[in-house]
Structures are given as C-alpha cells and as structure tokens.
Write a protein that holds these residues in place. Structure first.
Motif, short mmCIF file in Angstrom:
data_model
loop_
_atom_site.label_atom_id
_atom_site.label_comp_id
_atom_site.label_asym_id
_atom_site.label_seq_id
_atom_site.Cartn_x
_atom_site.Cartn_y
_atom_site.Cartn_z
N LYS A 188 0.77 -1.25 0.03
CA LYS A 188 0.03 0.00 -0.13
C LYS A 188 0.85 1.36 0.14
CE LYS A 188 -2.25 -1.30 3.90
NZ LYS A 188 -1.62 -2.69 4.10
N THR A 189 1.80 1.31 0.92
CA THR A 189 2.82 2.44 1.12
C THR A 189 3.41 2.71 -0.17
OG1 THR A 189 2.56 2.28 3.29
CG2 THR A 189 4.14 3.61 2.41
N THR A 190 4.16 1.57 -0.80
CA THR A 190 4.79 1.66 -1.94
C THR A 190 4.33 2.31 -3.22
OG1 THR A 190 6.21 -0.32 -1.13
CG2 THR A 190 6.70 0.36 -3.19
N ARG A 245 10.75 -6.69 6.42
CA ARG A 245 10.71 -5.38 6.27
C ARG A 245 11.20 -4.52 7.75
NH1 ARG A 245 4.88 -2.81 5.61
NH2 ARG A 245 4.48 -3.90 7.49
N1 ADP Z 1 4.86 -4.84 -6.08
C1 ADP Z 1 5.91 -5.00 -5.43
N2 ADP Z 1 6.82 -6.00 -5.63
C2 ADP Z 1 7.81 -6.51 -4.91
N3 ADP Z 1 7.85 -5.94 -3.62
C3 ADP Z 1 7.03 -5.05 -3.07
C4 ADP Z 1 5.79 -4.59 -4.00
N4 ADP Z 1 5.35 -3.59 -3.52
C5 ADP Z 1 5.85 -3.60 -2.16
N5 ADP Z 1 6.79 -4.35 -1.97
C6 ADP Z 1 7.80 -4.42 -0.87
O1 ADP Z 1 6.96 -5.11 0.04
C7 ADP Z 1 7.16 -4.46 1.42
C8 ADP Z 1 5.65 -4.02 1.85
O2 ADP Z 1 5.42 -2.98 1.20
P1 ADP Z 1 4.85 -2.03 1.87
O3 ADP Z 1 4.55 -0.85 0.95
O4 ADP Z 1 5.23 -1.36 3.27
O5 ADP Z 1 3.39 -2.51 2.25
P2 ADP Z 1 1.88 -1.93 3.13
O6 ADP Z 1 1.94 -0.65 3.22
O7 ADP Z 1 0.93 -2.67 2.61
O8 ADP Z 1 2.22 -2.62 4.22
C9 ADP Z 1 8.17 -3.69 1.22
O9 ADP Z 1 9.42 -4.25 1.28
C10 ADP Z 1 8.22 -3.04 -0.30
O10 ADP Z 1 9.18 -2.78 -0.64
#
Ligand code: ADP
Ligand code: 6PG
Length: 472
Positions: free
Chosen positions: A317-319, A419
């Motif tokens: 979600k964040t990414t 993470r």
């Molecule tokens: N499409 C993707 N493919 C591979 N890794 C991803 C992808 N999206 C996010 N990640 C990785 O997965 C982990 C969780 O992502 P994050 O954005 O923090 O998720 P959330 O906000 O939903 O908890 C991070 O280490 C990020 O870099």
C-alpha cells in the motif's frame, strides 16, 4: 508459389526481412553481412543481394564497405525517421516505438498548433475546421464500430485524422515540422490499425520513471472518444480564431488524452482552462456549441476521486500509494499515521485490532478524505480489510476509488518479515487474512495482483482511473 519463390524477385521483401532482423537485434554488431550470405539466406541473385544491402546502407542500418562487406551499425546511426525503419520498429517493438513517436508528437504538435494560430492561413483554417467537423460526424456514425458495415467509415476516419494532423504541421509554416508529418501519421495509423484490428491491449511501461510520467500509450477505443473529437474541434477553431495559447492547449490535451490518465494532469487542465478563457465557443457551428461547452465543462471540472489503496499488511500500500500519488500529482497520505498510540502498541505486541479499536482510526481517515478538495485529489493508504470499513469511508466520500492490492499469505509474511523498522509483526499476518473481505464487483475500484512490478501496477491503476473518470 512457395515462400522462396515469393522472395525471388522481391528485393523489397528481403530488405524488409533483413531490416526487421536488424532492428530486432537479430544481427550482432560485429557480424559481417556478405553478399554471398544474403544470396544464400534468401535464395536471391547477386545483384538483388547487393541492392538489398545498398538500401539498408542508405537507411543507416549497416555500413557497407567495398570488398569488406557490411556490418550492422549502432542505433544512433540509423535513419530513425525513415518510414521503413519506423515501420520495422513498429513491427518488432511496437510499444517502445509508439512511445518514442508519441513523445515526439508531444513536443512538435502543440508548438505547431501555436505557430499555425499565429500565421492563421485561410486555407489551413478552412481545412482544419472542415476536417474536425468531419471527424466528429464520422465518430458519431451509428455503424462506426460495426465490424463490416463500419469498415468504410473507419477508413475514412483514419484518412481524415491523418490529414488533420498533417494540415496542422503544414500550418506551422515550418518545413522541418512538416517533414515530421510522416512519423506522426504512422503513429496515428498504427494506433488505429492495431486496436481497430482487435490488436493488443497491453499496458507497457519500461521504467519506474516512465510510470511516474503515466507513460502509457492508450489503446485506441473501438469508437473514438467524444472528448478527443471535441478537442480536435477546439484546436481547429482556436487556430481559426488566431489563438496561440488555446491552440497549443488543445493540441497538448489531444496528446494527453492518449496517455493513460494524463488528461487529468493539473498542468494540462490549467493550460486548457487558460485556453478556454480566450476561446470563443460562438465561433463554432451552432449545432456544435452546446456539445463542445458541455464536454469542456465536464473535463476542466473533472473531479478527482480520492483513491484508497487497500489490502493486508505488506501488500504494498505504501510503496504503490506513494508512486501513484506522485504520478497523479496529488497529495499522498499514509493511513497508518492515523492509528492511536494504543493501536500501534497493540499491533507491536502482536495483538490484532478489531472493529472497535479500528473505529476511531477509520473515522480519522474518513475525515482526511472528506477534507480533500474534489479537484485536489488524494491517495491514501488504508488496509480497509472489511467491507463495512469501506462503507465508512464511502460515507465520507461517495466517489472513493479503492485499489485492492491482492497478495497471498506466504508472500505477505515474507514481505512483512523482511521489512525493517516497522511496528507490524509478521505474526499478525494470518489475522489480516481472517479479517479480509476482498473488494467486490459492486464496489467502485479495482483489484490487482500485488506481485506485479510497482510501475506496472501504477500504470494499470491510472488507466483504470482515467476510464472511470471518463465514464462518470
Ligand atoms: N509490487 C511489489 N513487488 C515487490 N515488492 C514489493 C511490491 N510492493 C511492495 N513491495 C515490498 O513489500 C514490502 C511491503 O510494502 P509496503 O508498501 O510497506 O506494504 P504495506 O504498506 O501494504 O504494508 C516492502 O518491503 C516493499 O518494498
Ligand atoms: O486494520 C489493521 O489491522 C491495520 O491497519 C493493518 O491493516 C495495517 O496494515 C497496519 O497498520 C500495518 O501497517 P501496514 O499495512 O502498512 O503494514
């Protein structure tokens, strides 16, 4: 006649085959192309093989030296504006060639429109306005999208569209712009031919940077988009009225329309608003004034729905949310920041949240969504695991668009465990899947595979959002 016979007598065919092989990278740079080898590979005579190599040399694809033979040249040496070279590159790498052509169009067409408005030749004004009216009329033909009955209408549309864009470049009175009309028309035709022929619908993005720029060339719809037709009308009549800013803005918007989501770009809309301020819609034929005004009003007032990026912890979600917000040029908000300290501490301890503990958090997120201006837009992350949570957010903003990043439990666990410096422990992942009620078909939004590359996810979301906005 077998294929070898067909080749015999057709130097052009051999040039095309060799050309395609070269632009595809099928002939290594250091490989010598000798007349003998070409004769044997294609079963042609020596003079034909010589002529074929000579032609490729003229196009810069190979360097032909007497007695030594030929070597494939680096891409920078190719005659990249040669119609054959463009056609071959469209054949072997359509998406990248279309992106280059569209980027070229984005530079020259708005500028040409500006110059055309400044010189305002009577002939150009006459041609552009009549071509724009014809395009609009053809696009409204009931049979337009009918496979057989519509064929002649579509063909005519294709020709008039090409003529329109050529006239615009000619109207610039700059011979170098006019020289570029061929690649422009090839780009127009390729888009129409590929998509009207039921061609591919892939969204292609080559780099993260590309996704941030909404760098997709939209597939052509089965029927031209009405907004695109109104923008052509606006452009033609803006040139006719001698309005440089408006002409440039309409041309820019036409190009933006074919790029996923970019017509919602605030910069494009600002230019269009400025252009419309000077544009006199009464200069349009009476029958078209209301249609034009309605289409433009809907466009420049386009509301920007808040986007909620949802899904279990670790789904991205964040990414994705940050990327998407940057790409849409709207504010980004991290939903986790609205959790109370108590909620955070619970999760840190490995205690799952429930409806009760989530309620104030969801209320705060709803408040943030309500505060977002309808033209300013917002991307906010919120796991929104249960449907009732989403209903709460929809009470705040009925137009909320949900993007569900769908991820399997094993992958989510691996991502959360990997993470660093985040309060959410991997031990809570199973509870997230227990609570998850996936986004359903009757909820506004989309579900997408969260394992796709981030830039691809963002590109697809933008395309879907643009479609949704147009359909509203
Ligand atoms: N499409 C993707 N493919 C591979 N890794 C991803 C992808 N999206 C996010 N990640 C990785 O997965 C982990 C969780 O992502 P994050 O954005 O923090 O998720 P959330 O906000 O939903 O908890 C991070 O280490 C990020 O870099
Ligand atoms: O409703 C919940 O249980 C939480 O909001 C949860 O869904 C959220 O995912 C966490 O706050 C962790 O944050 P990340 O989702 O960013 O990992």
């Amino acid at each position: 006649m077998d294929s070898e016979d067909a080749l015999r007598g057709s130097t052009a065919k051999v040039v095309e085959l060799l050309g395609c092989q070269i632009v595809e990278g099928g002939k290594p740079r250091d490989q010598h192309l000798t007349v003998d080898a070409v004769m044997h590979e294609f079963g042609i005579t020596r003079p034909m093989a010589r002529e074929a190599l000579q032609t490729l040399h003229q196009k810069g694809l190979i360097n032909l030296q007497p007695r030594i033979g030929a070597t494939v040249q680096a891409l920078e040496r190719w005659d990249l504006l040669d119609p054959d070279v463009i056609a071959w590159r469209l054949e072997v790498a359509p998406d990248s060639q279309m992106r280059s052509l569209t980027e070229l169009r984005e530079v020259i067409e708005p500028r040409a429109a500006r110059l055309a408005a400044l010189s305002r030749s009577a002939e150009v004004c006459h041609d552009l306005t009549s071509q724009a009216r014809t395009l609009l009329a053809l696009s409204e033909e009931p049979d337009f999208a009918q496979p057989r009955e519509g064929a002649a209408i579509r063909q005519r549309f294709r020709d008039v569209d090409a003529a329109f864009h050529r006239t615009l470049l000619a109207g610039s009175r700059n011979e170098l712009f006019l020289r570029l009309s061929h690649p422009v028309v090839m780009a127009l035709n390729h888009r129409i031919d590929r998509d009207w022929a039921g061609g591919h619908q892939d969204v292609t993005v080559t780099s993260a940077r590309a996704a941030v720029g909404a760098d997709t060339v939209q597939s052509y719809p089965t029927r031209p988009e009405p907004i695109a037709m109104w923008l052509h009308m606006g452009l033609a009549y803006a040139v006719d009225q001698g309005l440089a800013t408006a002409s440039e803005a309409f041309a820019e918007a036409i190009l933006a329309e074919i790029r996923g989501g970019r017509l919602q770009d605030p910069a494009v809309l600002d230019h269009l608003r400025a252009g419309l301020d000077e544009f006199n819609a009464n200069g349009l034929p009476t029958a078209h004034r209301d249609g034009f005004r309605d289409a433009m009003a809907a466009l420049v007032r386009a509301r920007r729905a808040p986007v909620v990026v949802m899904g279990v912890t670790g789904c991205g979600k964040t990414t994705v949310g940050q990327y998407l917000a940057e790409s849409l040029r709207v504010p980004f908000e991290e939903g986790d920041r609205f959790h109370s300290r108590r909620n955070r501490e619970s999760m840190e301890r490995g205690d799952r949240l429930d409806d009760r503990s989530r309620s104030p958090w969801l209320a705060a997120i709803a408040g943030r969504m309500r505060a977002a201006g309808s033209e300013e837009g917002l991307v906010i992350t919120c796991s929104s695991l249960r449907r009732i949570y989403r209903e709460m957010l929809r009470v705040a903003r009925a137009d909320a668009f949900f993007v569900h990043l769908e991820l399997g439990q094993d992958e989510a666990t691996a991502r959360v465990a990997g993470r660093q410096s985040h309060y959410m422990p991997a031990s809570l992942v199973p509870s997230q899947f227990e609570d998850l009620e996936p986004l359903q078909d009757d909820e506004v939004g989309m579900t997408i595979d969260a394992t796709l590359p981030v830039e691809r996810i963002v590109a697809e979301v933008q395309t879907e959002l643009a479609r949704h906005t147009r359909g509203r």
